[in-house]
Design a protein around this motif. Structure first.
Motif, mmCIF file in Angstrom:
data_model
loop_
_atom_site.group_PDB
_atom_site.id
_atom_site.type_symbol
_atom_site.label_atom_id
_atom_site.label_comp_id
_atom_site.label_asym_id
_atom_site.label_seq_id
_atom_site.Cartn_x
_atom_site.Cartn_y
_atom_site.Cartn_z
ATOM 1 N N SER A 111 7.378 -12.325 42.712
ATOM 2 C CA SER A 111 7.360 -12.537 41.668
ATOM 3 C C SER A 111 6.529 -13.053 40.743
ATOM 4 O O SER A 111 5.179 -14.123 41.728
ATOM 5 N N TYR A 113 6.769 -14.357 38.334
ATOM 6 C CA TYR A 113 6.933 -15.959 37.112
ATOM 7 C C TYR A 113 8.265 -17.006 38.651
ATOM 8 O O TYR A 113 8.585 -18.595 38.250
ATOM 9 N N MET A 114 7.077 -17.044 39.767
ATOM 10 C CA MET A 114 7.791 -17.596 40.958
ATOM 11 C C MET A 114 7.358 -18.618 40.294
ATOM 12 O O MET A 114 8.420 -20.016 40.571
ATOM 13 N N ARG A 126 9.927 -10.810 28.344
ATOM 14 C CA ARG A 126 10.240 -11.842 29.204
ATOM 15 C C ARG A 126 11.327 -12.435 28.958
ATOM 16 O O ARG A 126 12.288 -11.859 29.692
ATOM 17 N N GLN A 130 14.654 -12.444 31.647
ATOM 18 C CA GLN A 130 15.497 -13.453 32.325
ATOM 19 C C GLN A 130 17.218 -12.684 32.500
ATOM 20 O O GLN A 130 17.737 -13.248 32.732
ATOM 21 N N ASP A 133 17.959 -10.908 34.702
ATOM 22 C CA ASP A 133 17.090 -11.890 36.449
ATOM 23 C C ASP A 133 19.301 -12.448 36.496
ATOM 24 O O ASP A 133 19.403 -12.535 37.530
ATOM 25 N N THR A 134 19.556 -13.262 35.234
ATOM 26 C CA THR A 134 20.821 -13.581 35.458
ATOM 27 C C THR A 134 21.602 -12.538 36.064
ATOM 28 O O THR A 134 22.626 -12.848 36.517
ATOM 29 N N ASN A 137 21.039 -11.646 39.803
ATOM 30 C CA ASN A 137 22.084 -12.917 40.771
ATOM 31 C C ASN A 137 23.183 -12.630 40.604
ATOM 32 O O ASN A 137 23.682 -13.163 41.703
ATOM 33 N N LYS A 143 19.786 -16.236 43.639
ATOM 34 C CA LYS A 143 18.619 -16.449 43.003
ATOM 35 C C LYS A 143 17.624 -16.142 42.879
ATOM 36 O O LYS A 143 16.607 -16.629 44.233
ATOM 37 N N THR A 145 13.996 -15.411 40.779
ATOM 38 C CA THR A 145 12.878 -15.183 39.443
ATOM 39 C C THR A 145 12.730 -14.514 38.524
ATOM 40 O O THR A 145 12.340 -13.668 37.638
ATOM 41 N N ASP A 146 12.675 -13.169 39.117
ATOM 42 C CA ASP A 146 12.180 -11.667 38.914
ATOM 43 C C ASP A 146 12.571 -10.803 39.775
ATOM 44 O O ASP A 146 12.122 -9.415 40.199
ATOM 45 N N GLU A 188 11.410 -14.633 48.512
ATOM 46 C CA GLU A 188 10.071 -14.432 46.827
ATOM 47 C C GLU A 188 8.903 -14.986 47.048
ATOM 48 O O GLU A 188 8.800 -16.430 47.960
#
Length: 226
Positions: A111, A113-114, A126, A130, A133-134, A137, A143, A145-146, A188
């Motif tokens: 990741s 963005y961790m 980015r 995001q 990512d949402t 997830n 869950k 972050t990347d 991650e």
């Protein structure tokens, strides 16, 4: 000592591929390049650098490249995937493998963005990531972050659970969904990335929308099959 193989999808990566292979071979037993229809010197350089090469005669997409790679790897304890354009740092491969060796992880997601926002990531990119990512997830019930990271490690157990339905860049999300549905342990670890070597020809907005639509479509199809 665990045996390891790296799969690197490549499309016209003659500039960076040799260095990536040589650096990756410091940490794995074999590097497998999936040449996805390149019309430059990618294949010749990859072979000179010591990689095995699978050739697609035409450009089929990253999903198809990974499918070919996973189908051809043979019996290894750990599989690494990374991009061939130089964005990923092969010296971080031990960081990816460590949770598999020490904690029984099955899929280790590298990741960017961790540890918070990656300062070199363009803001517009980015925001789109995001959103992906949402969606990933929610679809996978996890869950991360990347979700769009191509720098990952997989246990032997994980390698048989992937469908490889998506032929393109939506494969990153699809693999996370498949691993989650198989009950695999997903973790991650932080990685770095270089954007000054980004050779992508895809418009990041249209690319992101396309991946998002595929995530939604896949979720709907899986819901109806249950």
């Amino acid at each position: 000592m665990l045996s390891a193989v790296a799969i690197i999808p490549a499309y016209n990566e003659e500039v960076a591929i040799g260095s990536i292979i040589l650096r990756t071979l410091k940490y794995v037993d074999k590097v497998l390049i999936v040449n996805d229809g390149s019309d430059d010197a990618t294949v010749e350089i990859a072979e000179l650098a010591g990689a095995d090469v699978i050739n697609h005669t035409t450009n089929l997409g990253k999903g198809e490249a990974l499918k070919s790679g996973f189908n051809a790897i043979g019996d290894y304890d750990v599989v690494i995937t990374l991009d061939g354009d130089g964005q990923h740092n092969p010296d971080e491969i031990p960081t990816l493998i460590k949770p598999i060796v020490e904690d029984g992880a099955d899929l280790v997601n590298g990741s960017r963005y961790m540890n918070g926002p990656e300062e070199n990531t363009p803001a517009y990119r980015r925001v789109g990531q995001q959103g992906l990512d949402t969606a990933t997830n929610v679809s996978a019930g996890i869950k991360v972050t990347d979700s769009q990271s191509g720098f990952r490690a997989f246990s032997k157990k994980a390698c048989s659970c992937f469908r490889f339905y998506d032929t393109g860049f939506g494969i990153e999300s699809e693999m996370l969904v498949d691993a989650s549905e198989a009950g695999l342990k997903i973790v991650e670890v932080p990685i770095t990335v270089r954007y000054d070597v980004d050779g992508s020809t895809k418009n990041p907005v249209t690319h992101g929308v396309g991946v998002l639509l595929k995530i939604i479509k896949d979720k709907i199809l899986r819901t109806f099959k249950k």
